[in-house]
Motif scaffolding. Sequence first.
Motif, PDB file in Angstrom:
ATOM      1  N   ALA A   1       4.980  -1.542  -2.591  1.00 13.94           N
ATOM      2  CA  ALA A   1       4.923  -0.392  -3.483  1.00 13.94           C
ATOM      3  C   ALA A   1       5.391   0.856  -2.751  1.00 13.94           C
ATOM      4  O   ALA A   1       5.377   0.902  -1.518  1.00 13.94           O
ATOM      5  CB  ALA A   1       3.496  -0.189  -3.992  1.00 13.94           C
ATOM      6  N   ASP A   2       5.801   1.856  -3.513  1.00 15.91           N
ATOM      7  CA  ASP A   2       6.201   3.142  -2.951  1.00 15.91           C
ATOM      8  C   ASP A   2       5.910   4.214  -3.994  1.00 15.91           C
ATOM      9  O   ASP A   2       6.153   4.012  -5.183  1.00 15.91           O
ATOM     10  CB  ASP A   2       7.686   3.133  -2.588  1.00 15.91           C
TER      11      ASP A   2
ATOM     12  N   ALA B   1       0.862  -1.174   0.000  1.00 13.35           N
ATOM     13  CA  ALA B   1       0.000   0.000   0.000  1.00 13.35           C
ATOM     14  C   ALA B   1       0.898   1.224   0.000  1.00 13.35           C
ATOM     15  O   ALA B   1       1.987   1.198   0.585  1.00 13.35           O
ATOM     16  CB  ALA B   1      -0.919   0.002   1.208  1.00 13.35           C
ATOM     17  N   THR B   2       0.450   2.271  -0.673  1.00 16.93           N
ATOM     18  CA  THR B   2       1.221   3.501  -0.678  1.00 16.93           C
ATOM     19  C   THR B   2       0.277   4.681  -0.868  1.00 16.93           C
ATOM     20  O   THR B   2      -0.777   4.552  -1.495  1.00 16.93           O
ATOM     21  CB  THR B   2       2.330   3.479  -1.764  1.00 16.93           C
ATOM     22  N   LEU B   3       0.670   5.802  -0.331  1.00 18.71           N
ATOM     23  CA  LEU B   3      -0.122   7.017  -0.438  1.00 18.71           C
ATOM     24  C   LEU B   3       0.253   7.748  -1.721  1.00 18.71           C
ATOM     25  O   LEU B   3       1.429   8.055  -1.950  1.00 18.71           O
ATOM     26  CB  LEU B   3       0.134   7.906   0.777  1.00 18.71           C
ATOM     27  N   VAL B   4      -0.748   8.014  -2.562  1.00 21.56           N
ATOM     28  CA  VAL B   4      -0.558   8.747  -3.809  1.00 21.56           C
ATOM     29  C   VAL B   4      -1.516   9.931  -3.759  1.00 21.56           C
ATOM     30  O   VAL B   4      -2.729   9.750  -3.889  1.00 21.56           O
ATOM     31  CB  VAL B   4      -0.852   7.864  -5.046  1.00 21.56           C
ATOM     32  N   GLY B   5      -0.967  11.113  -3.516  1.00 18.02           N
ATOM     33  CA  GLY B   5      -1.829  12.278  -3.350  1.00 18.02           C
ATOM     34  C   GLY B   5      -2.723  12.080  -2.141  1.00 18.02           C
ATOM     35  O   GLY B   5      -2.256  11.793  -1.042  1.00 18.02           O
ATOM     36  N   GLN B   6      -4.030  12.186  -2.359  1.00 16.90           N
ATOM     37  CA  GLN B   6      -5.005  11.999  -1.283  1.00 16.90           C
ATOM     38  C   GLN B   6      -5.702  10.650  -1.367  1.00 16.90           C
ATOM     39  O   GLN B   6      -6.842  10.504  -0.917  1.00 16.90           O
ATOM     40  CB  GLN B   6      -6.028  13.141  -1.312  1.00 16.90           C
ATOM     41  N   ALA B   7      -5.014   9.660  -1.940  1.00 16.47           N
ATOM     42  CA  ALA B   7      -5.586   8.313  -2.061  1.00 16.47           C
ATOM     43  C   ALA B   7      -4.602   7.281  -1.531  1.00 16.47           C
ATOM     44  O   ALA B   7      -3.392   7.417  -1.702  1.00 16.47           O
ATOM     45  CB  ALA B   7      -5.923   8.006  -3.508  1.00 16.47           C
TER      46      ALA B   7
ATOM     47  N   ASP C   1     -10.158   6.994  -1.367  1.00 19.91           N
ATOM     48  CA  ASP C   1      -9.905   8.345  -0.893  1.00 19.91           C
ATOM     49  C   ASP C   1      -9.487   8.284   0.573  1.00 19.91           C
ATOM     50  O   ASP C   1     -10.134   7.612   1.384  1.00 19.91           O
ATOM     51  CB  ASP C   1     -11.172   9.194  -1.052  1.00 19.91           C
ATOM     52  N   LEU C   2      -8.406   8.974   0.907  1.00 23.63           N
ATOM     53  CA  LEU C   2      -7.860   8.911   2.257  1.00 23.63           C
ATOM     54  C   LEU C   2      -8.842   9.465   3.291  1.00 23.63           C
ATOM     55  O   LEU C   2      -9.009   8.887   4.365  1.00 23.63           O
ATOM     56  CB  LEU C   2      -6.539   9.674   2.315  1.00 23.63           C
ATOM     57  N   GLY C   3      -9.520  10.545   2.977  1.00 24.36           N
ATOM     58  CA  GLY C   3     -10.507  11.097   3.903  1.00 24.36           C
ATOM     59  C   GLY C   3     -11.646  10.120   4.152  1.00 24.36           C
ATOM     60  O   GLY C   3     -12.106   9.946   5.290  1.00 24.36           O
TER      61      GLY C   3
ATOM     62  N   ILE D   1       4.808   5.859  -9.214  1.00 19.17           N
ATOM     63  CA  ILE D   1       4.352   4.696  -8.458  1.00 19.17           C
ATOM     64  C   ILE D   1       5.255   3.519  -8.819  1.00 19.17           C
ATOM     65  O   ILE D   1       5.242   3.030  -9.940  1.00 19.17           O
ATOM     66  CB  ILE D   1       2.875   4.364  -8.743  1.00 19.17           C
ATOM     67  N   TRP D   2       6.049   3.119  -7.849  1.00 23.07           N
ATOM     68  CA  TRP D   2       6.977   2.010  -7.990  1.00 23.07           C
ATOM     69  C   TRP D   2       6.369   0.762  -7.376  1.00 23.07           C
ATOM     70  O   TRP D   2       5.629   0.838  -6.406  1.00 23.07           O
ATOM     71  CB  TRP D   2       8.285   2.314  -7.244  1.00 23.07           C
TER      72      TRP D   2
END
Length: 170
Positions: A81-82, A19-25, A44-46, A87-88
């Motif tokens: 992932a990172d 899992a990785t944070l991409v922007g607000q997701a 969505d992270l929120g 996105i790797w």
Amino acid sequence: LYAALRTHIGGGALNIEGATLVGQALWFFQRGNGGAYPAVAHVDLGALWSHLHGGPVPAIEGARRVELGAIDGVDLGFTDADAAGAIWWLGSAEASPNTYDDGAVVGSAVGLLDGAYAVLREADGACFRGKAEGLVIDGSHAWVAVDPDDPNQPAELLEVALEGFTTSAS
């Protein structure tokens, strides 16, 4: 949340390995072994934060299968992932009969989502046969954790040069 992910990206048993944070997701990476297939999806992270505090399950977005390639006839599956400028992904080709039992690892690779990937190699050029399961991108290098699948052996931390990869951020 897992039931929703299973519905959208399971393709068999669910096995979220990265899992990785991409922007607000928050992006989830489905392993894809044991009859399932590698896949990604995000929430969505929120909305996820709200769910963790009793709100509804967030909508699963961008769910799709991802073809990663194979090493010696064994399909690669996501192991981590990172999101560092791009996105790797990290993956291993493990001949597992299902998502829970370990199998023979014939190699591991690192790559860009929807882009190039490279098989991890020893200094002499031979295919690295370890099970790469943790990834942090640090500029032109990656830090890779290797799980020996043996409780009597410690995990290893490898530094991998990312020569030849071009991202939109570099």
